[in-house]
Scaffold this motif. Structure first.
Motif, PDB file in Angstrom:
ATOM      1  N   ALA A  33      -1.570  -7.689 -64.961  1.00 25.48           N
ATOM      2  CA  ALA A  33      -2.649  -8.562 -64.492  1.00 25.48           C
ATOM      3  C   ALA A  33      -2.094  -9.940 -64.171  1.00 25.48           C
ATOM      4  CB  ALA A  33      -3.736  -8.679 -65.554  1.00 25.48           C
ATOM      5  N   ARG A  34      -2.894 -10.684 -63.410  1.00 21.41           N
ATOM      6  CA  ARG A  34      -2.583 -12.083 -63.168  1.00 21.41           C
ATOM      7  C   ARG A  34      -3.615 -12.928 -63.909  1.00 21.41           C
ATOM      8  NH1 ARG A  34      -3.127 -14.119 -57.185  1.00 21.41           N
ATOM      9  NH2 ARG A  34      -5.314 -13.902 -57.746  1.00 21.41           N
ATOM     10  N   TYR A  40       1.797 -13.935 -64.870  1.00 25.98           N
ATOM     11  CA  TYR A  40       1.593 -12.490 -64.856  1.00 25.98           C
ATOM     12  C   TYR A  40       1.820 -11.937 -66.246  1.00 25.98           C
ATOM     13  CZ  TYR A  40       1.610 -13.063 -59.829  1.00 25.98           C
ATOM     14  OH  TYR A  40       1.305 -13.457 -58.557  1.00 25.98           O
ATOM     15  N   ARG A  60       5.072 -10.667 -60.854  1.00 22.08           N
ATOM     16  CA  ARG A  60       3.959  -9.738 -60.703  1.00 22.08           C
ATOM     17  C   ARG A  60       4.378  -8.307 -61.013  1.00 22.08           C
ATOM     18  NH1 ARG A  60      -0.331  -8.985 -55.637  1.00 22.08           N
ATOM     19  NH2 ARG A  60      -1.401  -7.199 -56.554  1.00 22.08           N
ATOM     20  N   HIS A  62       3.152  -4.044 -61.421  1.00 24.69           N
ATOM     21  CA  HIS A  62       2.441  -3.100 -60.556  1.00 24.69           C
ATOM     22  C   HIS A  62       1.798  -2.040 -61.448  1.00 24.69           C
ATOM     23  CE1 HIS A  62       1.424  -1.104 -56.850  1.00 24.69           C
ATOM     24  NE2 HIS A  62       1.920   0.036 -57.320  1.00 24.69           N
ATOM     25  N   ARG A  78       6.519  -5.313 -59.303  1.00 23.31           N
ATOM     26  CA  ARG A  78       5.986  -4.942 -57.996  1.00 23.31           C
ATOM     27  C   ARG A  78       7.157  -4.804 -57.017  1.00 23.31           C
ATOM     28  NH1 ARG A  78       4.023  -8.535 -53.712  1.00 23.31           N
ATOM     29  NH2 ARG A  78       2.354  -7.525 -52.554  1.00 23.31           N
ATOM     30  N   THR A 328     -10.687  -3.957 -61.408  1.00 22.30           N
ATOM     31  CA  THR A 328     -10.680  -4.603 -60.097  1.00 22.30           C
ATOM     32  C   THR A 328      -9.866  -5.898 -60.139  1.00 22.30           C
ATOM     33  OG1 THR A 328     -12.498  -6.204 -60.181  1.00 22.30           O
ATOM     34  CG2 THR A 328     -13.104  -3.886 -59.947  1.00 22.30           C
ATOM     35  N   GLY A 329      -9.458  -6.333 -58.963  1.00 24.54           N
ATOM     36  CA  GLY A 329      -8.733  -7.591 -58.840  1.00 24.54           C
ATOM     37  C   GLY A 329      -9.614  -8.802 -59.114  1.00 24.54           C
ATOM     38  N   ARG A 330     -10.914  -8.557 -59.277  1.00 27.20           N
ATOM     39  CA  ARG A 330     -11.834  -9.654 -59.552  1.00 27.20           C
ATOM     40  C   ARG A 330     -12.240  -9.699 -61.014  1.00 27.20           C
ATOM     41  NH1 ARG A 330     -11.575 -12.337 -55.213  1.00 27.20           N
ATOM     42  NH2 ARG A 330     -11.704 -11.251 -53.229  1.00 27.20           N
ATOM     43  N   SER A 350      -7.070 -10.946 -63.097  1.00 27.47           N
ATOM     44  CA  SER A 350      -7.024 -10.132 -61.886  1.00 27.47           C
ATOM     45  C   SER A 350      -6.242  -8.869 -62.229  1.00 27.47           C
ATOM     46  CB  SER A 350      -6.291 -10.866 -60.758  1.00 27.47           C
ATOM     47  OG  SER A 350      -6.973 -12.038 -60.419  1.00 27.47           O
ATOM     48  N   TRP A 351      -6.962  -7.763 -62.363  1.00 24.98           N
ATOM     49  CA  TRP A 351      -6.283  -6.518 -62.737  1.00 24.98           C
ATOM     50  C   TRP A 351      -5.462  -5.991 -61.581  1.00 24.98           C
ATOM     51  CZ3 TRP A 351      -5.934  -6.509 -67.537  1.00 24.98           C
ATOM     52  CH2 TRP A 351      -6.988  -6.945 -68.358  1.00 24.98           C
ATOM     53  N   ASP A 352      -4.203  -5.690 -61.864  1.00 23.04           N
ATOM     54  CA  ASP A 352      -3.315  -5.208 -60.803  1.00 23.04           C
ATOM     55  C   ASP A 352      -3.569  -3.722 -60.544  1.00 23.04           C
ATOM     56  OD1 ASP A 352      -1.179  -5.251 -58.899  1.00 23.04           O
ATOM     57  OD2 ASP A 352      -0.302  -6.899 -60.042  1.00 23.04           O
ATOM     58  N   ASN A 353      -2.916  -3.210 -59.503  1.00 26.97           N
ATOM     59  CA  ASN A 353      -3.225  -1.897 -58.941  1.00 26.97           C
ATOM     60  C   ASN A 353      -3.525  -0.755 -59.909  1.00 26.97           C
ATOM     61  OD1 ASN A 353      -2.075  -1.673 -55.676  1.00 26.97           O
ATOM     62  ND2 ASN A 353      -1.831  -3.543 -56.824  1.00 26.97           N
TER      63      ASN A 353
END
Lengths: 359, 338
Positions: A33-34, A40, A60, A62, A78, A328-330, A350-353
């Motif tokens: 996450a960010r 990160y 960051r 992944h 990433r 989600t990234g939000r 911000s949750w990463d992929n």
């Protein structure tokens, strides 16, 4: 590496006693996450998606891989990153750091052998742009012990068939070199595949798409207990073609393309970011962060069964028997069951992929 | 002053003396872009459905003229793909394009061949595949040599009436949902569950602009351009009714209006965007090839490519300058590309 050494390494992990996942405040999931401060981290999440702990990453992330028994999570940089951090999730410290050989970079995914003895990582050979799988000895502070061909170009996600050591690699088919960023160097000739490999590098099976779909980069994977593999694709051909983006496949078996009705299908915008089965295996979910949409398919009927619209949705992992944890990234995380997101958690992260189930 | 500007042409610049709040921008966009756009659409689709009732013949000048007027009006809101347009796939029910697998002619031919009674009931017709509904399906019924002559004329007439009535019903429902609920949610963003902040509502408008530009560059222009070795004039949008270039022009006009509203608090940026849109519209006017038939001809191609490059330049300004100025970064994962 020699087959005998490899087999000796698989099995060594079980000799090392120690802490278990219960000692790590028992996270159900980990996700990169960010933080709003720009840093990160790798976070441990509970069953409902709430944060239990977070540990720093140098850049960051992944995806991650959770050790099957020890409370260790490996966070992968990433693409085209050159770090993978083994985090001791019980003590909250970095346990080891993996750096690929000089002419390599990671693609962001990896997986463990069944007993956790070996960690496998998808890598790019910068001399040839061929895909490789790196092998790391989890029983010996993750020392590099060798590598094998991935069976294609641009290997991305990799899973292991349950109850076996067979690796399934999504060779996305796209050649890239960090010197030219993420630019695809071979769109005209790309040929992705799904490779079924033994840990010593023998190709057991190679699934390819129809030639008309050869610009459909196979990227993300999920595997059901009985060995059914679901693959998510990303279309790199002309825009507006809207080809199928989900492949169901077994080693040596039938290949089925899964697709919703035209309007729902188009909302994926040619891009699948994550794939997950439910634990029961009756449903398979895919996300498109570009379309801001989650689609759940009934596997037996090969039909769309539920849709969720959520901005920048990507991460997926099984939750309970029939639910899916969604991130989600939000900053939203929660369990999607039936056709709603039950009790979503809103966080600053911000949750990463990818979100990875542990234990 | 605002009222005066609102009556000017689409490209008039709203005056800006100080930075606007996200909430103010959203309200302006609703009142001067979104809601007038849907009002114009329903007026035109109502006339279209009435024209089909009066004369359903594919050659009917009245029907064809109302088809063009309604399609023009659709282009004023075609980039607003969120909110009510997402519900029940209404967006695609009005505008299913591109159609790479030929689902529209195939679906229409099947309905005609089977004389499917689904045309007799509006509720039933609303369950038909989106590929057989909307403006692009109607274009086939009115202008495609094969589809417009297939099967029984009486059935085709019923189908034309069903498609036009369905277009009108979908457009009316969109307008009702916007006016009755969704515009209010965007206005009150930050005080309801749908929008947790005004920035969230603003981001939807920004994304509409960005994706609208992408759609025009990559699909409206990119599909017929194909590659230099393999131009694809037959993939031009709405070429049967001669609208391919018109679609580009109308989309640029609508997007220009939205961009002007979104950038109203940043006079320099607003001027830069206006200039970039003007250049694109000038280039569109110079193309002189309504259906992009000349994509295979080197001279014709260069004009269309030049237009595509300019639309890309507008998008660069939008992403590099407007997005950050508005504080609406694109999605963390949506931008990731892995």
């Amino acid at each position: 590496m020699r087959r005998r050494d490899l087999l000796a390494a698989i099995g060594a992990a079980s000799l090392a006693p120690g802490l278990t996942w219960a000692d790590a405040r028992d996270p159900a999931y980990v996700s990169a996450a960010r933080h709003p401060d720009g840093s990160y981290r790798l976070c441990g999440l509970d069953r409902g998606g709430a944060v239990l702990f977070d540990l720093p990453l140098p850049d960051r992330g992944h995806a991650a891989a959770a050790h099957p028994t020890r409370p260790e999570a490996v966070a992968f940089a990433r693409r085209p990153g050159r770090f993978a951090i083994v985090l001791d999730c019980a003590r909250g410290v970095e346990a080891a750091r993996l750096t690929p050989p000089a002419n390599r970079h990671f693609y962001g995914h990896g997986t463990f052998s069944s007993d956790g003895g070996i960690l496998f990582t998808t890598e790019n050979d910068l001399d040839t742009l061929d895909g490789r799988i790196g092998l790391w000895d989890a029983a010996n502070r993750y020392a590099r012990i060798g590598d094998i061909p991935s069976g294609g170009i641009g290997p991305h996600e990799m899973v292991r068939l349950p109850g076996s050591e067979t690796l399934v690699v999504a060779n996305g088919g796209i050649a890239t070199h960090p010197d030219s960023g993420r630019t695809a160097l071979n769109l005209a000739t790309m040929r992705p595949n799904l490779a079924f490999l033994t840990p010593d590098g023998q190709v057991r099976d190679l699934a390819e798409l129809d030639p008309a779909l050869r610009q459909n980069s196979i990227r993300h994977l999920a595997v059901r207990r009985d060995g059914l593999v679901a693959a998510g694709m990303q279309w790199n051909g002309p825009k507006g073609e809207d080809p199928p983006l989900v492949l169901l496949c077994r080693e040596g078996g039938d290949r089925d393309l899964l697709e919703a009705d035209p309007a729902a299908h188009r909302s994926l915008q040619g891009y699948v970011g994550s794939v997950s089965f439910t634990r029961s295996g009756s449903r398979v979910a895919v996300t498109s962060p570009r379309g801001g949409v989650l689609q759940v398919f009934d596997v037996a009927r090969r039909a769309l069964s539920a849709v969720l619209r959520e901005e920048d949705v990507c991460g997926l992992s099984p939750a309970g028997a029939d639910g899916i944890l969604v991130t989600t990234g939000r900053g939203i995380s929660g369990v999607f069951a039936g056709d709603t997101l039950a009790a979503p958690v809103t966080s600053v992260w911000s949750w990463d992929n990818h979100v990875i189930a542990v234990g | 002053m605002l009222r005066f500007v609102a009556t000017c042409a689409a490209l008039a610049l709203p005056a800006a003396t100080e930075a606007q709040t996200p909430s103010e921008i959203v309200v302006t966009a609703l009142d001067r872009h979104v809601l007038p756009g849907y009002a114009a659409l329903t007026e035109a689709t109502g006339a279209l459905a009435a024209a089909a009732e009066a004369d359903c013949a594919a050659e009917s000048l009245d029907l064809r003229s109302t088809y063009h007027t309604a399609f023009d009006a659709w282009m004023g809101v075609a980039h607003l793909t969120f909110g009510p347009a997402e519900t029940d796939n209404r967006f695609f029910a009005l505008a299913f394009w591109p159609d790479a697998r030929g689902a529209t002619p195939r679906g229409l031919s099947q309905l005609i061949a089977n004389a499917d009674p689904v045309v007799e009931d509006a509720d039933a017709f609303a369950t038909v595949s989106v590929a057989s509904r909307g403006f692009y399906a109607l274009e086939f019924l009115l202008y495609d040599d094969t589809v417009s002559a297939a099967g029984d004329p009486a059935y085709r007439c019923a189908l034309v009436r069903a498609v036009t009535a369905d277009i009108d019903l979908t457009a009316q429902t969109l307008r009702t949902d916007w006016e009755g609920e969704f515009a209010g949610l965007m206005r009150d963003a930050g005080t309801n569950d749908r929008f947790q902040s005004p920035e969230e509502a603003l981001r939807l408008l920004f994304t509409s602009l960005d994706q609208g530009l992408e759609f025009t560059a990559d699909l409206r222009l990119g599909r017929p351009l194909g590659s230099f070795d393999r131009p694809r004039p037959n993939l031009a949008e709405a070429r049967r009714s001669g609208r391919s270039l018109q679609q580009v022009t109308l989309s640029l006009e609508a997007l220009s209006e939205l961009a002007s509203i979104l950038s109203a608090g940043q006079p320099e940026l607003q001027a830069a965007l206006a200039m970039a849109f003007d250049t694109a519209l000038d280039r569109a006017a110079a193309v002189d090839d309504p259906v992009f038939a000349g994509v295979g001809d080197p001279l014709g191609r260069i004009r269309i490519e030049g237009l595509q490059v300019q639309v890309g330049d507008i998008r660069d300004i939008t992403r590099a300058d407007l997005g950050p100025a508005l504080g609406v970064a694109a999605g963390f994962n949506a931008l990731d590309g892995d």
